[in-house]
Design a protein around this motif. Structure first.
Motif, PDB file in Angstrom:
ATOM      1  N   ILE A 125       0.829  -1.198   0.000  1.00  0.00           N
ATOM      2  CA  ILE A 125       0.000   0.000   0.000  1.00  0.00           C
ATOM      3  C   ILE A 125       0.870   1.256   0.000  1.00  0.00           C
ATOM      4  O   ILE A 125       2.054   1.212   0.340  1.00  0.00           O
ATOM      5  CB  ILE A 125      -0.960   0.020   1.209  1.00  0.00           C
ATOM      6  N   ASN A 172      -3.038   5.353   0.539  1.00  0.00           N
ATOM      7  CA  ASN A 172      -3.928   4.318   1.066  1.00  0.00           C
ATOM      8  C   ASN A 172      -4.024   4.410   2.580  1.00  0.00           C
ATOM      9  O   ASN A 172      -5.107   4.246   3.154  1.00  0.00           O
ATOM     10  CB  ASN A 172      -3.432   2.926   0.684  1.00  0.00           C
ATOM     11  N   ARG A 226      -2.382  -4.568   1.495  1.00  0.00           N
ATOM     12  CA  ARG A 226      -3.827  -4.375   1.519  1.00  0.00           C
ATOM     13  C   ARG A 226      -4.488  -5.351   2.490  1.00  0.00           C
ATOM     14  O   ARG A 226      -5.463  -5.010   3.139  1.00  0.00           O
ATOM     15  CB  ARG A 226      -4.402  -4.592   0.122  1.00  0.00           C
ATOM     16  N   TYR A 247      -8.341   2.057  -2.656  1.00  0.00           N
ATOM     17  CA  TYR A 247      -7.077   1.759  -3.320  1.00  0.00           C
ATOM     18  C   TYR A 247      -7.081   2.415  -4.690  1.00  0.00           C
ATOM     19  O   TYR A 247      -8.133   2.609  -5.286  1.00  0.00           O
ATOM     20  CB  TYR A 247      -6.879   0.245  -3.427  1.00  0.00           C
ATOM     21  N   GLU A 248      -5.892   2.730  -5.200  1.00  0.00           N
ATOM     22  CA  GLU A 248      -5.783   3.465  -6.459  1.00  0.00           C
ATOM     23  C   GLU A 248      -6.464   2.766  -7.616  1.00  0.00           C
ATOM     24  O   GLU A 248      -7.105   3.394  -8.432  1.00  0.00           O
ATOM     25  CB  GLU A 248      -4.301   3.692  -6.832  1.00  0.00           C
TER      26      GLU A 248
END
Length: 168
Positions: A11, A15, A50, A67-68
């Motif tokens: 991450i 995040n 994550r 998350y991206e």
């Protein structure tokens, strides 16, 4: 553990910030207390994947960290906020007026109170105008960004100290 996409992926700081924001919302809603918030936020700052973030939120409803590569949750569009003024050159006429008038009003009010012409409670007028101006136009400017950077550094230091404690 919750159903987190690709739990082994590492991450980013963004995040972690998203997770801290979501955790703050849970504390505000009363789902967790301040002690649990402190414990979970320390785990968030030390998290690397994550999956680790997912474990922290396993017993909590939404919101969860974003998350991206996952789409943000669908919500009603919010009206676009006007950008905060960055300096006197970008101020509106009412802002310029208050910026010039309030300090003069303070001086005149203090002089009138000192000479005994008016009662001391008159000082509430310029204070009220200053509060009104602050509430109308906010805090804007570079100081907000500086506070954000200080908070980020504080979180990183907390994360690093937590990681050192885990290593012992």
């Amino acid at each position: 553990m919750t159903d987190v996409p690709a739990p082994q992926l590492r991450i980013s700081d963004q995040n972690r910030e998203s997770a801290l924001s979501a955790l703050g919302e849970h504390m505000t809603a009363g789902r967790i207390d301040i002690d649990e918030y402190g414990e979970r936020s320390a785990r968030i700052t030390a998290a690397k994947t994550r999956g680790e973030l997912g474990e922290i939120f396993a017993d909590l409803p939404a919101p969860h960290p974003r998350y991206e590569d996952s789409p943000p949750p669908v919500a009603a569009p919010e009206p676009a906020a006007a950008p905060a003024p960055s300096g006197p050159g970008n101020w509106s006429p009412p802002q310029r007026f208050l910026a010039a008038f309030v300090p003069l009003l303070f001086i005149v009010t203090i002089a009138l109170i000192a000479t005994g012409v008016v009662h001391g409670t008159l000082i509430l007028v310029p204070i009220g105008l200053a509060v009104f101006g602050r509430s109308m136009w906010g805090h804007g400017g570079p100081r907000r960004h500086d506070r954000h950077l200080r908070d980020r550094e504080r979180r990183r230091a907390l994360r690093d100290s937590y990681r050192r404690e885990l290593g012992r």
